[in-house]
Write an enzyme that holds these catalytic residues in place. Structure first.
Site, PDB file in Angstrom:
ATOM      1  N   HIS A 129      59.727  38.914  53.404  1.00 35.47           N
ATOM      2  CA  HIS A 129      60.006  37.773  54.115  1.00 35.47           C
ATOM      3  C   HIS A 129      58.240  38.376  54.529  1.00 35.47           C
ATOM      4  O   HIS A 129      57.889  36.660  55.047  1.00 35.47           O
ATOM      5  CB  HIS A 129      61.197  38.409  54.913  1.00 35.47           C
ATOM      6  CG  HIS A 129      61.146  37.489  56.727  1.00 35.47           C
ATOM      7  ND1 HIS A 129      60.417  38.195  57.962  1.00 35.47           N
ATOM      8  CD2 HIS A 129      61.707  36.123  56.777  1.00 35.47           C
ATOM      9  CE1 HIS A 129      60.315  37.420  59.160  1.00 35.47           C
ATOM     10  NE2 HIS A 129      61.311  36.230  58.506  1.00 35.47           N
ATOM     11  N   GLU A 172      24.726  39.957  19.564  1.00 33.09           N
ATOM     12  CA  GLU A 172      24.685  40.425  20.430  1.00 33.09           C
ATOM     13  C   GLU A 172      24.209  42.226  19.561  1.00 33.09           C
ATOM     14  O   GLU A 172      23.590  43.048  20.897  1.00 33.09           O
ATOM     15  CB  GLU A 172      25.902  41.213  21.149  1.00 33.09           C
ATOM     16  CG  GLU A 172      26.628  41.742  20.289  1.00 33.09           C
ATOM     17  CD  GLU A 172      28.184  42.067  21.065  1.00 33.09           C
ATOM     18  OE1 GLU A 172      27.829  42.521  21.965  1.00 33.09           O
ATOM     19  OE2 GLU A 172      28.866  42.620  20.828  1.00 33.09           O
ATOM     20  N   GLY A 215      25.432  37.850  24.239  1.00 34.96           N
ATOM     21  CA  GLY A 215      25.897  38.652  24.814  1.00 34.96           C
ATOM     22  C   GLY A 215      24.571  39.246  25.378  1.00 34.96           C
ATOM     23  O   GLY A 215      24.337  40.385  24.287  1.00 34.96           O
ATOM     24  N   CYS A 218      26.846  34.632  27.517  1.00 33.98           N
ATOM     25  CA  CYS A 218      27.711  35.353  29.028  1.00 33.98           C
ATOM     26  C   CYS A 218      27.298  36.291  29.134  1.00 33.98           C
ATOM     27  O   CYS A 218      26.851  37.140  28.557  1.00 33.98           O
ATOM     28  CB  CYS A 218      29.391  36.400  28.092  1.00 33.98           C
ATOM     29  SG  CYS A 218      28.965  36.652  27.042  1.00 33.98           S
TER      30      CYS A 218
END
Length: 791
Positions: free
Chosen positions: A419, A679, A700, A750
């Site tokens: 609720h 990377e 990366g 990224c």
């Protein structure tokens, strides 16, 4: 005046959604579904409605309408005492009335006819249905009374009278004040429906969107044992299921989240009518209250109902323990996330290094502040003052007068559909439920900040913590040629993040799922039966309750976390990176110290691709493959693109791809693309060879900078040297972009650098990078920056 409007009784088959003024929102919806959706496979039990004509006939024949007018002339809506007095006098006047003979006769005859269809003296649910209830602007959730397991003519008449009186509960009066609705001009209908014996089985609620964010592509189902009123009471945490609508419609089985609740109590039939509370057995607590097949059936019905009404729905359902059949009990418009013309994104941001004094389940995405007022009993709510933080064990509809003036709500008990959660959402008040100990930890008069901005993790801080609110009109955010994607770690924020302008997910990290959702080292699960540490085994048993096969626990939970992110952005691409924990991070998982060596420099140690084909770790990687396969093939999330991180050599890449193929993740099959992280300097130097075995690359930049410049990015002493704007790094990035474009392979990045350094973002755009993936909090800022650069 039509013949229908003069009738005191209408059967569900005679009612449609056009009859709200006659039978109220709830009964109009039941009639509409009964007459239109049963033929489409949706199951409902039969019943009838007392119309508003019956309501006014009852009031006028007892002269109650005049008494109510006198009572409300003295009502002061700003005084809780006046509210309580007004409600008490109004209800008393109604309960003293007697049914007119003609109305009584019609009710009894209708009840007998219902008995002919089912069984003599059928057990029925008696529910009120207001003409303003369950409309787009007002749900009236829990404002009126419901009477269950009512059997016998006299008991039925008494329950109907009590229902009419509930028009004037304190909470219903307060709610009408909130919504600026008339107290005396709106009629009431009462529905009488054959009970579904959910007391012998299970019941619950479902929504055709995510209740926290308004994300529209899922059906959220909550389920408990026994009658459904226990959910609203907030005494237990229900089982929770999320079903993804787009792929459900395509024939997949996309139960993308499946969480076992804490179902310690349930409601069953009382011997003399009504319901009584009993304990749930330990065996039942450890299992789900409905099967996967039933989850999918309910979700399909929810989609049918939503399509019929052309609006998101809040639906109640029940399973009959005698017949095993599922039934829809009620459907109403979902009022909190009603769509608006202008899409405004509101971001609450709070920054603090303070530790929260308490945590719980977050409702909404706002921040509330004020003085705590701990109230143990609803009889004391008149002491509550506007702007205070309401703290109590749990709420029910009687608490609404205090809730609507609170700056925030905190409860000991309850789940996302209790609720307090429902009303908190509707009123736009931040709420944290299920804290377990708020009433013991917090004290009245204490200044607190209630923070609901971090996904499901609600936090309560002592004192006033500074925060800011940003609002964006998403229609005014410019479009860029360069694709803007997002980085996601926590599945909990995926639905909310999907509303940002984006072209998909450039990096979905599964490490957060491992650390927060699974928590156990995959090899501790794989070797569970041979573990010798009794305490460790007990801890794993507690976490994996309901799973005899511990491997399946890992696969299911990882698949769910991945699916939540992929579903949020579907059908846009979602690049999911295989685990890239270092040995020290893996050791921190439960049981991790048994399987991980100690390394002096984990950042450059046993990580990424080198782990996957290692005989010791290989079983764990195979489980990761099975999780991705499940998300793609069982859930239908074909937008998932697996990504291999930290792949030092082409030969490593070939070994990993071979393993993936053995586990059913085959490059090119069913449109599957496989990405690799770029990377390591070797990834750039040998880019052309890597691109012969991978479909795309994602730069990366953090690790590429670390390894090109020979710095340990965790070493604060030399941190200033680690900068992506360094000429050597830019040469590396420019080279790999050039090679990818030449070979027509997708290339993205990224990392934080494009957000932090506008000149670096400008460099990436100039070199022709296809996509930039950003953390969610920098997406809009970076788009605006890049748009200026473009100009």
């Amino acid at each position: 005046m039509t013949k229908k409007s003069q009738k005191y009784i209408l059967w569900f088959k005679e009612i449609s959604k056009r009859d709200i003024l006659l039978v109220g929102g709830k009964n109009a919806s039941l009639g509409e579904m009964f007459s239109k959706l049963i033929k489409k496979g949706v199951n409902l039990s039969d019943g009838f409605a007392l119309t508003t004509a019956a309501y006014w006939h009852y009031l006028k024949s007892n002269r109650i309408d005049k008494k109510l007018k006198n009572i409300f002339q003295k009502f002061n809506p700003r005084s809780i005492k006046s509210l309580q007095r007004t409600g008490e006098l109004s209800r008393s006047a109604i309960l003293k009335g007697e049914f007119p003979d003609d109305l009584k006769k019609e009710i009894v005859n209708a009840y007998r006819d219902l008995g002919k269809k089912y069984v003599s003296n059928p057990d029925v649910a008696v529910r009120t249905s207001g003409v303003a209830e369950d409309t787009l602007g007002a749900s009236f959730a829990g404002q009126f009374e419901t009477y269950l397991n009512i059997s016998g003519e006299n008991n039925l008449l008494e329950a109907i009278k009590e229902s009419i009186a509930s028009t004037f509960t304190d909470r219903a009066i307060a709610y009408r004040e909130e919504k600026k609705l008339s107290h005396l001009k709106l009629g009431l209908s009462v529905g009488v429906q054959k009970m579904v014996r959910s007391d012998l089985s299970s019941s619950g609620v479902m929504f055709t969107l995510d209740t926290e964010t308004g994300f529209p592509n899922i059906v959220l189902i909550n389920s408990i044992f026994g009658a459904g009123e226990m959910i609203v009471k907030g005494k237990i945490t229900p089982d929770e299921f999320y079903v993804f609508k787009p792929t459900l419609k395509k024939g997949f089985k996309p139960i993308i989240i499946k969480d076992l609740g804490r179902k310690t109590k349930k409601y069953i039939y009382g011997k003399t009518g009504g319901l009584k509370e009993v304990s749930v057995s330990q065996n039942d607590q450890a299992r789900f209250s409905i099967t996967d097949g039933e989850v999918l059936t309910l979700a399909k019905w929810a989609v049918i109902i939503e399509k019929h009404y052309q609006f998101p729905q809040d639906i109640e359902w029940a399973k009959d323990g005698k017949t095993g059949q599922l039934f829809i009990v009620q459907a109403r418009p979902e009022t909190v996330h009603a769509p608006t013309e202008t899409r405004i994104l509101e971001e609450y941001k709070i920054k603090t290094i303070k530790k929260p004094v308490l945590t719980g389940i977050s409702i909404g995405n706002k921040v509330g502040q004020g003085k705590v007022h701990v109230i143990a009993d609803v009889s004391k709510i008149e002491e509550f003052k506007k702007g205070e933080v309401l703290v109590t064990k749990m709420t029910d509809p009687d608490w609404v007068p205090a809730m609507r003036i609170a700056s925030a709500i905190v409860t000991d008990e309850g789940g996302k559909t209790c609720h307090a959660a429902i009303i908190g959402r509707e009123l736009g008040i931040p709420a944290i439920v299920g804290t377990k100990e708020a009433t013991r930890t917090l004290r009245s008069g204490q200044e607190v900040t209630v923070d609901c901005t971090v996904g499901l993790n609600g936090r309560i801080f002592e004192g006033k913590v500074p925060f800011e609110v940003k609002r964006y009109n998403l229609k005014k955010i410019p479009n860029l040629k360069t694709k803007i994607m997002v980085n996601i770690g926590a599945p909990d924020i995926a639905f909310k993040t999907s509303f940002l302008p984006n072209d998909g997910v450039g990096l979905a990290r599964i490490e957060f799922i491992l650390a927060e959702k699974i928590r156990i080292h995959p090899l501790a699960l794989y070797h569970f039966k041979t573990l010798k540490d009794g305490k460790l085994k007990n801890r794993i048993e507690e976490i994996t309750v309901g799973y005899e096969d511990k491997n399946q626990y890992f696969i299911d939970k990882l698949a769910e976390g991945i699916a939540q992110i992929a579903a949020a952005f579907y059908p846009k691409p979602v690049i999911v990176r295989f685990s890239d924990f270092k040995t020290n991070e893996y050791r921190a998982l439960i049981g991790g110290e048994l399987f991980e060596p100690e390394e002096s420099n984990p950042m450059m140690g046993w990580r990424g691709a080198s782990r996957y084909y290692d005989q010791k770790f290989k079983p764990a990687f195979e489980m990761e493959c099975q999780a991705i396969k499940k998300a793609r093939e069982e859930f239908g999330l074909k937008n998932i693109i697996p990504e291999v991180p930290f792949c030092r050599t082409v030969e490593e890449g070939e070994k990993v791809l071979k393993l993936m193929k053995e586990k059913g993740i085959e490059r090119g099959k069913d449109g599957l693309r496989i990405c690799m992280m770029c990377e390591i300097p070797s990834n750039v130097v040998l880019a052309e060879r890597f691109l012969e075995i991978f479909d795309e690359m994602s730069i990366g930049s953090n690790d590429l900078t670390q390894l090109t410049l020979g710095v340990d990015r965790d070493n604060a002493q030399i941190a200033s040297i680690s900068d992506e704007r360094n000429e050597a790094i830019k040469k590396m990035i420019a080279e790999v972009i050039k090679i990818c474009r030449k070979k027509k392979k997708r290339i993205g990045i990224c990392g934080q650098a494009p957000s932090d350094f506008p000149e670096f973002a400008k460099f990436l755009m100039k070199e022709g990078i296809e996509s930039i993936s950003l953390n969610p909090d920098t997406v809009i800022k970076t788009i605006l920056t890049l748009a200026k650069i473009k100009k």
